[in-house]
Design a protein around this motif. Structure first.
Motif, PDB file in Angstrom:
ATOM      1  N   GLY A  67       5.231 -49.123 -13.707  1.00 13.90           N
ATOM      2  CA  GLY A  67       5.533 -49.641 -12.378  1.00 13.90           C
ATOM      3  C   GLY A  67       4.573 -49.185 -11.310  1.00 13.90           C
ATOM      4  N   GLY A  68       3.502 -48.521 -11.702  1.00  8.78           N
ATOM      5  CA  GLY A  68       2.547 -47.989 -10.728  1.00  8.78           C
ATOM      6  C   GLY A  68       1.821 -49.044  -9.931  1.00  8.78           C
ATOM      7  N   CYS A  69       1.705 -50.250 -10.487  1.00  4.36           N
ATOM      8  CA  CYS A  69       0.983 -51.305  -9.780  1.00  4.36           C
ATOM      9  C   CYS A  69       1.654 -51.677  -8.463  1.00  4.36           C
ATOM     10  CB  CYS A  69       0.844 -52.540 -10.664  1.00  4.36           C
ATOM     11  SG  CYS A  69       2.425 -53.233 -11.222  1.00  4.36           S
ATOM     12  N   ILE A  70       2.957 -51.458  -8.370  1.00  2.00           N
ATOM     13  CA  ILE A  70       3.680 -51.776  -7.141  1.00  2.00           C
ATOM     14  C   ILE A  70       3.186 -50.900  -5.989  1.00  2.00           C
ATOM     15  CG2 ILE A  70       5.965 -51.796  -6.055  1.00  2.00           C
ATOM     16  CD1 ILE A  70       7.181 -52.413  -8.706  1.00  2.00           C
ATOM     17  N   VAL A  71       2.784 -49.684  -6.321  1.00  3.52           N
ATOM     18  CA  VAL A  71       2.268 -48.759  -5.306  1.00  3.52           C
ATOM     19  C   VAL A  71       0.746 -48.823  -5.234  1.00  3.52           C
ATOM     20  CG1 VAL A  71       2.116 -46.334  -4.614  1.00  3.52           C
ATOM     21  CG2 VAL A  71       4.226 -47.223  -5.617  1.00  3.52           C
ATOM     22  N   GLY A  72       0.093 -48.862  -6.406  1.00  5.02           N
ATOM     23  CA  GLY A  72      -1.354 -48.784  -6.456  1.00  5.02           C
ATOM     24  C   GLY A  72      -2.063 -49.955  -5.806  1.00  5.02           C
ATOM     25  N   ILE A  73      -1.570 -51.173  -6.031  1.00  4.82           N
ATOM     26  CA  ILE A  73      -2.254 -52.351  -5.483  1.00  4.82           C
ATOM     27  C   ILE A  73      -2.177 -52.400  -3.960  1.00  4.82           C
ATOM     28  CG2 ILE A  73      -2.190 -54.877  -5.388  1.00  4.82           C
ATOM     29  CD1 ILE A  73      -1.569 -54.899  -8.345  1.00  4.82           C
ATOM     30  N   PRO A  74      -1.015 -52.185  -3.331  1.00  7.37           N
ATOM     31  CA  PRO A  74      -1.003 -52.141  -1.862  1.00  7.37           C
ATOM     32  C   PRO A  74      -1.933 -51.070  -1.286  1.00  7.37           C
ATOM     33  CG  PRO A  74       1.229 -52.399  -2.681  1.00  7.37           C
ATOM     34  CD  PRO A  74       0.364 -52.118  -3.872  1.00  7.37           C
ATOM     35  N   LEU A  75      -1.965 -49.893  -1.914  1.00  8.64           N
ATOM     36  CA  LEU A  75      -2.859 -48.842  -1.439  1.00  8.64           C
ATOM     37  C   LEU A  75      -4.322 -49.241  -1.617  1.00  8.64           C
ATOM     38  CD1 LEU A  75      -1.067 -45.606  -2.729  1.00  8.64           C
ATOM     39  CD2 LEU A  75      -1.158 -46.499  -0.393  1.00  8.64           C
ATOM     40  N   LEU A  76      -4.616 -49.945  -2.704  1.00  5.24           N
ATOM     41  CA  LEU A  76      -5.979 -50.429  -2.926  1.00  5.24           C
ATOM     42  C   LEU A  76      -6.395 -51.387  -1.822  1.00  5.24           C
ATOM     43  CD1 LEU A  76      -8.459 -50.506  -4.779  1.00  5.24           C
ATOM     44  CD2 LEU A  76      -7.356 -52.351  -6.060  1.00  5.24           C
ATOM     45  N   TYR A  77      -5.462 -52.213  -1.380  1.00  3.08           N
ATOM     46  CA  TYR A  77      -5.784 -53.145  -0.299  1.00  3.08           C
ATOM     47  C   TYR A  77      -5.893 -52.435   1.045  1.00  3.08           C
ATOM     48  CZ  TYR A  77      -5.999 -57.488  -2.804  1.00  3.08           C
ATOM     49  OH  TYR A  77      -6.427 -58.504  -3.618  1.00  3.08           O
ATOM     50  N   VAL A  78      -5.232 -51.312   1.194  1.00  3.31           N
ATOM     51  CA  VAL A  78      -5.434 -50.497   2.387  1.00  3.31           C
ATOM     52  C   VAL A  78      -6.889 -50.020   2.442  1.00  3.31           C
ATOM     53  CG1 VAL A  78      -4.849 -48.319   3.521  1.00  3.31           C
ATOM     54  CG2 VAL A  78      -3.031 -49.768   2.612  1.00  3.31           C
ATOM     55  N   VAL A  79      -7.420 -49.600   1.290  1.00  6.18           N
ATOM     56  CA  VAL A  79      -8.813 -49.169   1.205  1.00  6.18           C
ATOM     57  C   VAL A  79      -9.748 -50.345   1.486  1.00  6.18           C
ATOM     58  CG1 VAL A  79     -10.599 -48.181  -0.285  1.00  6.18           C
ATOM     59  CG2 VAL A  79      -8.250 -47.357  -0.438  1.00  6.18           C
ATOM     60  N   ALA A  80      -9.436 -51.520   0.928  1.00  8.59           N
ATOM     61  CA  ALA A  80     -10.279 -52.701   1.142  1.00  8.59           C
ATOM     62  C   ALA A  80     -10.312 -53.086   2.625  1.00  8.59           C
ATOM     63  CB  ALA A  80      -9.769 -53.868   0.297  1.00  8.59           C
ATOM     64  N   LEU A  81      -9.151 -53.104   3.261  1.00  9.38           N
ATOM     65  CA  LEU A  81      -9.085 -53.451   4.681  1.00  9.38           C
ATOM     66  C   LEU A  81      -9.744 -52.376   5.539  1.00  9.38           C
ATOM     67  CD1 LEU A  81      -5.467 -54.922   4.911  1.00  9.38           C
ATOM     68  CD2 LEU A  81      -7.629 -56.172   4.907  1.00  9.38           C
ATOM     69  N   SER A  82      -9.644 -51.122   5.125  1.00  6.14           N
ATOM     70  CA  SER A  82     -10.317 -50.045   5.851  1.00  6.14           C
ATOM     71  C   SER A  82     -11.828 -50.203   5.769  1.00  6.14           C
ATOM     72  CB  SER A  82      -9.896 -48.687   5.285  1.00  6.14           C
ATOM     73  OG  SER A  82      -8.507 -48.475   5.431  1.00  6.14           O
ATOM     74  N   THR A  83     -12.320 -50.572   4.585  1.00  7.02           N
ATOM     75  CA  THR A  83     -13.757 -50.823   4.423  1.00  7.02           C
ATOM     76  C   THR A  83     -14.207 -51.967   5.303  1.00  7.02           C
ATOM     77  OG1 THR A  83     -13.587 -50.101   2.105  1.00  7.02           O
ATOM     78  CG2 THR A  83     -15.572 -51.301   2.743  1.00  7.02           C
ATOM     79  N   LEU A  84     -13.433 -53.041   5.308  1.00  5.47           N
ATOM     80  CA  LEU A  84     -13.768 -54.205   6.128  1.00  5.47           C
ATOM     81  C   LEU A  84     -13.758 -53.852   7.616  1.00  5.47           C
ATOM     82  CD1 LEU A  84     -14.370 -57.232   6.253  1.00  5.47           C
ATOM     83  CD2 LEU A  84     -11.910 -57.652   6.172  1.00  5.47           C
ATOM     84  N   ALA A  85     -12.745 -53.098   8.050  1.00  6.69           N
ATOM     85  CA  ALA A  85     -12.643 -52.713   9.456  1.00  6.69           C
ATOM     86  C   ALA A  85     -13.788 -51.783   9.858  1.00  6.69           C
ATOM     87  CB  ALA A  85     -11.299 -52.044   9.715  1.00  6.69           C
ATOM     88  N   TYR A  86     -14.113 -50.833   8.994  1.00  5.30           N
ATOM     89  CA  TYR A  86     -15.203 -49.908   9.286  1.00  5.30           C
ATOM     90  C   TYR A  86     -16.524 -50.667   9.393  1.00  5.30           C
ATOM     91  CZ  TYR A  86     -18.013 -45.654   9.128  1.00  5.30           C
ATOM     92  OH  TYR A  86     -18.906 -44.638   9.432  1.00  5.30           O
ATOM     93  N   CYS A  87     -16.737 -51.610   8.482  1.00  2.00           N
ATOM     94  CA  CYS A  87     -17.965 -52.413   8.512  1.00  2.00           C
ATOM     95  C   CYS A  87     -18.039 -53.235   9.800  1.00  2.00           C
ATOM     96  CB  CYS A  87     -18.028 -53.323   7.292  1.00  2.00           C
ATOM     97  SG  CYS A  87     -19.509 -54.341   7.203  1.00  2.00           S
ATOM     98  N   GLY A  88     -16.920 -53.856  10.176  1.00  2.00           N
ATOM     99  CA  GLY A  88     -16.907 -54.647  11.402  1.00  2.00           C
ATOM    100  C   GLY A  88     -17.211 -53.803  12.621  1.00  2.00           C
ATOM    101  N   ASN A  89     -16.639 -52.608  12.687  1.00  2.00           N
ATOM    102  CA  ASN A  89     -16.892 -51.709  13.813  1.00  2.00           C
ATOM    103  C   ASN A  89     -18.344 -51.257  13.840  1.00  2.00           C
ATOM    104  OD1 ASN A  89     -15.823 -49.826  16.012  1.00  2.00           O
ATOM    105  ND2 ASN A  89     -16.681 -48.358  14.565  1.00  2.00           N
ATOM    106  N   MET A  90     -18.902 -50.980  12.650  1.00  2.00           N
ATOM    107  CA  MET A  90     -20.293 -50.549  12.567  1.00  2.00           C
ATOM    108  C   MET A  90     -21.241 -51.656  13.015  1.00  2.00           C
ATOM    109  SD  MET A  90     -23.202 -50.942  10.526  1.00  2.00           S
ATOM    110  CE  MET A  90     -22.514 -51.572   9.007  1.00  2.00           C
ATOM    111  N   VAL A  91     -20.984 -52.890  12.570  1.00  2.00           N
ATOM    112  CA  VAL A  91     -21.832 -54.020  12.955  1.00  2.00           C
ATOM    113  C   VAL A  91     -21.749 -54.249  14.463  1.00  2.00           C
ATOM    114  CG1 VAL A  91     -22.143 -56.516  12.741  1.00  2.00           C
ATOM    115  CG2 VAL A  91     -21.700 -55.138  10.698  1.00  2.00           C
TER     116      VAL A  91
END
Length: 252
Positions: A211-235
């Motif tokens: 059942g780890g995917c229920i927790v792992g996938i949302p957290l993975l998308y937190v990392v993805a959105l954080s990367t996207l937000a950091y990139c947008g701020n940097m640009v």
């Protein structure tokens, strides 16, 4: 119905990448070449990694630490390769600028550099998607689907596509952050990329738990959105700084 599902999995994993390719990359032949070259390089790197680890696989243990070692060594190898690619890109940039000077043309603009990094990052993301997702989707076009005991809440192919989309996002925009960090000598930008990569890779270990995917996938998308937000701020910061430098100062 399974044909529709298979196509849906592919579009889920690569739909945003296709949109990015059509709207940005396909407008310039050089960006297409960069994308294809990057995809090939990262695919070769993943094949090399799989060849090294093939000696030890399959891991005949239920412990998590061998998988952690696999992930850590893979991330270290890929981050080292990213630096090698940057040095190769820097030499190419110097050659293009020198050629522009000879023919009395403008040098590469900041926009051009960002787009080249974006194409290189998209190539990294596509290589990851091909290696870890698309290669597994062929059975999804058949008459049935497949579930795994650790995450029986959704088809395995759907989980693979969702995870692949997150990693494509992380790899694509991490390259923009990293190239800017190397160019500016910004240690924060240089370090945040392997940090995001390490966190994302480590989160995949959560899927080993029932059942780890229920927790792992949302957290993975937190990392993805954080990367996207950091990139947008940097640009935004880079373009703002560039605009300030180019704006004539008022004379008193």
């Amino acid at each position: 119905m399974t044909l529709a599902a298979g196509i849906g999995y592919v579009l889920l994993a690569l739909g945003p990448s296709l949109t990015l390719f059509v709207t940005v990359i396909s407008t310039k032949p050089f960006l297409i070449l960069t994308l294809l070259s990057s995809t090939l390089v990262w695919l070769i790197s993943l094949i090399v990694l799989s060849g090294v680890w093939r000696v030890f696989l399959p891991l005949k243990t239920t412990a998590w630490w061998p998988y952690a070692i696999l992930i850590l060594t893979s991330i270290a190898f890929q981050e080292g390769l990213r630096l090698v690619l940057w040095r190769g890109y820097k030499k190419l940039e110097d050659m293009l600028d020198a050629f522009a000077d000879r023919v009395a043309k403008p040098r590469l603009y900041l926009t051009d550099k960002m787009q080249i990094a974006l194409a290189g990052g998209l190539g990294h993301g596509l290589a990851h998607a091909v290696f870890f997702c698309l290669s597994l989707l062929t059975p999804s076009f058949g008459p049935a689907t497949f579930y795994v005991d650790k995450c029986s809440y959704a088809p395995f192919f759907l989980i693979s596509a969702i995870i692949s989309l997150a990693f494509v996002t992380i790899h694509t925009f991490s390259m923009v952050i990293a190239f800017n960090g190397y160019a500016e000598g910004n240690k924060t930008d240089q370090m945040v990329v392997p940090f995001f990569h390490l966190i994302a890779g480590t989160l995949t270990l959560v899927n080993l738990v029932s059942g780890g995917c229920i927790v792992g996938i949302p957290l993975l998308y937190v990392v993805a959105l954080s990367t996207l937000a950091y990139c947008g701020n940097m640009v935004w910061r880079r373009f703002t700084e560039t605009q300030i430098r180019l704006t004539p100062q008022n004379q008193s």
